[in-house]
Enzyme design. Sequence first.
Site, mmCIF file in Angstrom:
data_model
loop_
_atom_site.group_PDB
_atom_site.id
_atom_site.type_symbol
_atom_site.label_atom_id
_atom_site.label_comp_id
_atom_site.label_asym_id
_atom_site.label_seq_id
_atom_site.Cartn_x
_atom_site.Cartn_y
_atom_site.Cartn_z
ATOM 1 N N HIS A 39 0.845 -1.200 0.000
ATOM 2 C CA HIS A 39 0.000 0.000 0.000
ATOM 3 C C HIS A 39 0.883 1.253 0.000
ATOM 4 O O HIS A 39 2.084 1.168 0.258
ATOM 5 C CB HIS A 39 -0.874 0.023 1.255
ATOM 6 C CG HIS A 39 -0.072 0.240 2.494
ATOM 7 N ND1 HIS A 39 0.612 -0.793 3.118
ATOM 8 C CD2 HIS A 39 0.215 1.355 3.205
ATOM 9 C CE1 HIS A 39 1.270 -0.307 4.148
ATOM 10 N NE2 HIS A 39 1.054 1.001 4.235
ATOM 11 N N HIS A 120 5.932 6.481 -1.378
ATOM 12 C CA HIS A 120 6.639 5.213 -1.601
ATOM 13 C C HIS A 120 5.770 4.033 -1.193
ATOM 14 O O HIS A 120 4.839 4.193 -0.395
ATOM 15 C CB HIS A 120 7.942 5.179 -0.789
ATOM 16 C CG HIS A 120 7.716 5.068 0.689
ATOM 17 N ND1 HIS A 120 7.387 6.156 1.478
ATOM 18 C CD2 HIS A 120 7.724 4.002 1.519
ATOM 19 C CE1 HIS A 120 7.236 5.775 2.729
ATOM 20 N NE2 HIS A 120 7.416 4.465 2.782
#
Length: 169
Positions: A39, A120
């Site tokens: 995620h 990220h």
Amino acid sequence: MRLFLALVPPPALRRRFGELADTAHAHCSGRRVPDDNLHLTLAFLGEQPERQAEELADWLNGIRIAPGQWRLDRWGHFAGPGIVWIGGEPENPLVQLQQSLREKLEGLGIASQPRRFTPHITLLRRAEQPPGPSLPDFDEEWSYTRAALVLSEPTDQGSRYTPLAWSRM
Ligand code: ATP
Ligand code: MG
């Protein structure tokens, strides 16, 4: 309840990120994030009372995020915790999205992390090697439309995530 706001990749993209995690693991070792947990964290809210979780779920159900596209084409590394990640251009619309969510949460009286945001997706934790030049090139595009409020619970096999609510499409 330990909560965070995230973008969750669609299944096909998640599998692709999982392949990259396998590749990274073969080079760098460490603890690979399971596919189900891959995620992008937009806001980490930490421990919140159940009542607050319900209010957050209602709030998220009622808002729309600016939809966007995120191009992922590079490996990254946070040396301290040994995190190996994938991401893209540092300047992209996710920065604006993260900032606006942080401000909205502040308006609800909820502090969130991080303050300085590097978009990220974590693939490995406690990696023994940084990502080096032998890792393959990649180029993926993620079209996102909604954010999730996610519950994080510890289990014997690591953290388990459960989406509690989604922003509107
Ligand atoms: P584990 O802690 O078991 O390794 P995890 O880090 O995936 O698993 P959580 O600690 O609940 O699970 O974190 C949920 C998400 O929030 C992750 O993306 C994590 O990187 C992020 N996160 C956790 N703590 C912070 C923090 N202090 N600041 C910013 N992001 C955080
Ligand atoms: Mg953690």
